[in-house]
Every structure is written in C-alpha cells, then in structure tokens.
Enzyme design. Structure first.
Site, PDB file in Angstrom:
ATOM      1  CG  HIS A 162      -0.624  -8.807   0.125  1.00  0.00           C
ATOM      2  ND1 HIS A 162      -0.205  -7.496   0.078  1.00  0.00           N
ATOM      3  CD2 HIS A 162      -1.938  -8.785  -0.197  1.00  0.00           C
ATOM      4  CE1 HIS A 162      -1.223  -6.720  -0.255  1.00  0.00           C
ATOM      5  NE2 HIS A 162      -2.279  -7.487  -0.445  1.00  0.00           N
ATOM      6  CE1 TYR A 204      -2.994  -3.056   0.271  1.00  0.00           C
ATOM      7  CE2 TYR A 204      -3.224  -2.676   2.632  1.00  0.00           C
ATOM      8  CZ  TYR A 204      -3.521  -3.412   1.500  1.00  0.00           C
ATOM      9  OH  TYR A 204      -4.341  -4.514   1.596  1.00  0.00           O
TER      10      TYR A 204
END
Length: 377
Positions: free
Chosen positions: A197, A113
């Site tokens: 992830h 992010y």
C-alpha cells in the site's frame, strides 16, 4: 458503446511457473511462463466463472495469471470506514448488503481505512452471515501498521477509530504482522489478494522487504495473488517490470481527468499479463458531483480542475449521460483493465453505481471525450 463488455480480453489463465524465486527483487527479469502450481490455493479453490445470465458487471473475471477471479465491478470499503465523514455501523452493513444483493463479489479493504474499521466491518458482514468463502474475493494491503497513539477525528481524512495511529513498515516482519492483525480483525481465514500500500517513498524497503515476503507467502499458499496499490503510475510501472506481481491497483490515474496510466503502466501490464484493478474513478468525488467544494485526489479541488470537470459534465449531459456513468465506465475501455473498484457509503450509492455501470453510453460521446486528448488530465 455497450456498457461493460461482457467478453473480456483476458482469455486463459496459466498459473505461475513452478520454481519462481520468491526472493526475486528489483533488477531481475520476472516474465512468467505458463505451467501449473497445485499449491497456490490460500485455503480456498478459485472461483468458478459464473454464467452469462448475470449482468456483465457481476461476472467473475480472471485477474491476470493469478488464478484469482474478481467481479468486473468491485466495492471499495474506505467510505464505510469514515473517509471524509463518519458512517454508522448500520449504514455500513446496509451498504454491504446492497452490494452483495447486486452481485458484487470483490471487496477491497486495508488497515489504513478507518484504522482497521473497514476490515472489521467487512469481515463481520462476510463471516457472520455464513456466506460461502468460495463465493467472494477480498483484497487487503500491507505497509501501514496500527499502533496505540493519540489520534483525532479526521486524521488522514478518516473519521473512524480513535486511539490508533498508522506507522509505515514495509519490512518482512511488518508484512507478517500486518496480515496477522488483518486476519484477526476481519475474522477471515485468508485474503485472496494482498497489495503493498502506497510505498511511494519506500522503494528499497518495499522491493527488498515487503515484496519477497509476499512472494514467499504466495509460494507457500498463504495468499493467492500479490500486487501493489498506489495513486501514481511511475513506481507501479517499475514494480511490474522488475518484480513478479500478479496485479496492480491504480487509483485516480486512469480516469476522465487523468489518463497517465495509459502512457506506460497499462501497456506493460498487458504485455506481462498482470491484472489491473482501477480505483479512484471519480478522482475522490469531483467526477461524481463537480460542484464547488468537491474533492480531488483527497483534497479540495483546484479551480481549474473543477472547471474541467464541469465541462465534462456538460458534454455528457448533452448526450443524456450522467458524468458519473461515463467516469465509472471509462476505465473498461482499455483491454488491460480487469475490474473497477468503486467505494460507496450507503445502499443508495451502491444502486447508483450499478446504474452507472449499466448505462448505455453512445459512441459519439466517447469520441468527443477522446478528442480532448491529454487536455483531460
């Protein structure tokens, strides 16, 4: 239906049995039994279950069998790191402050992010203010290392730090390096939850590299819970069946537009007492504002999906309910779901999300939406 059932299904939370093999990989039976493990602390004690005077979305709920607790509504930090458009530092801080003031105590972040920007902003907020570490839960992710390289605004949909690029790495060394760098960026002493992830195309490396490394860290007390976060259900289901995860974060696959998580993932998580975190409840934005130009699964929404979302909005409006409120509350209707993680890029969006979480939704509307069945996908 009353918003956010304040009496969740999770019940007691037995710890992982002593002696669990941290090197277990795919193909082995990892169904857990009760027991206690005094070493599963990651430097902090489990959060207490808070009083019933809190709004239901702010109640601390056990996450599967892990001993970790999360608030029923969590804050996703991707928007604060410039997902789709840049967010300034002051606005990000105000957003986090609004989430804290509203009672949210679970925060999800990742190196991906904003190329580390989300972790830095979240860490600055939590540590600079001196908030007690035992009062909040933080999850981060592994699988993408950040290395110097040529980047530009909008790379991978983020308008965050430039000059860093993401490199996939699900090896044990990559896991340890990723976590060390995440701790340094955030300034935190430990993460409560660590997720693999998006290992979509990296099954072997994930189950024979990242998973054993995370399991070892869990056994040693370096993290309190491990899992995987993905935008698909097939691999998450297989991971739950073939490894010893504490939780999953499924994004966009248990929503008003896509109910595929109910086919196999949610049942197997319920069976194995694996905590379920649900993200992407707005399917990247379209269920918050189904207007032309809306995004779906991180890209422009196809015309058929837009029409479908607009139809859902009309049905909700006929009952006096905003589509976004129904979208946010929908995941809680499955008993396997522990928490819904919703991103926000401003204090106003935090307030809107809390309002949506507390909105009364009539049973008749749920019945109407359920009657659509799989056509809602």
């Amino acid at each position: 239906m009353a918003p956010l059932d304040p009496h969740p299904h999770t019940g007691t939370v037995p710890h992982r049995r002593p002696g669990t093999d941290p090197n277990r990989t795919a193909g082995t039976d990892s169904h857990r039994t009760s027991g206690t493990d005094p070493h599963r602390t990651a430097g902090t004690a489990p959060h207490p279950r808070l009083g019933t005077d809190l709004p239901p979305y702010a109640e601390q709920i056990p996450l599967g069998r892990s001993g970790v607790t999360v608030t029923r509504l969590g804050l996703g930090t991707a928007p604060l790191a410039g997902l789709f458009s840049a967010v300034g530092a002051d606005q990000a801080a105000a957003t986090l402050d609004a989430a804290w003031a509203a009672g949210l105590r679970y925060f999800d972040t990742a190196p991906h992010y904003g190329a580390g920007l989300a972790e830095r902003r979240l860490g600055d907020f939590l540590t600079a203010s001196g908030r007690p570490r035992s009062e909040y839960t933080v999850s981060t992710k592994v699988g993408r290392l950040l290395v110097p390289g040529r980047s530009a605004p909008g790379d991978e949909a983020f308008y965050g730090d430039e000059g860093l690029v993401r490199v996939r790495d699900y090896s044990p060394a990559g896991v340890y390096r990723s976590l060390a760098e995440s701790l340094e960026r955030s300034g935190l002493d430990a993460f409560d939850i660590v997720l693999m992830h998006d290992p979509d195309d990296h099954w072997e490396e994930a189950v024979r590299g990242a998973y054993p490394a995370l399991a070892r860290l869990r056994a040693e007390g370096g993290v309190r819970a491990i899992g995987a976060g993905m935008n698909q259900t097939g691999m998450l289901t297989r991971l739950v069946r073939e490894t010893d995860l504490d939780c999953v974060l499924v994004a966009g696959r248990w929503s008003l537009l896509d109910r595929t998580a109910a086919d196999a993932l949610l049942p197997v998580c319920a069976e194995r007492e694996v905590g379920v975190l649900v993200g992407g409840v707005f399917n990247s934005g379209i269920l918050a504002a189904p207007a032309p130009g809306a995004t779906y699964d991180y890209g422009p929404a196809p015309e058929a999906v837009l029409r479908r979302a607009q139809d859902l909005a009309r049905r909700c409006a006929a009952h006096g309910v905003p589509l976004a409120a129904a979208a946010l509350q929908f995941p809680y209707r499955h008993p396997a779901v522990t928490s819904v993680v919703v991103g926000a890029r401003s204090a106003r969006e935090v307030t809107e999300n809390v309002d949506h979480a507390t909105r009364e939704i009539p049973r008749e509307l749920w019945d109407e939406l359920d009657a659509l069945g799989t056509d809602a996908r």
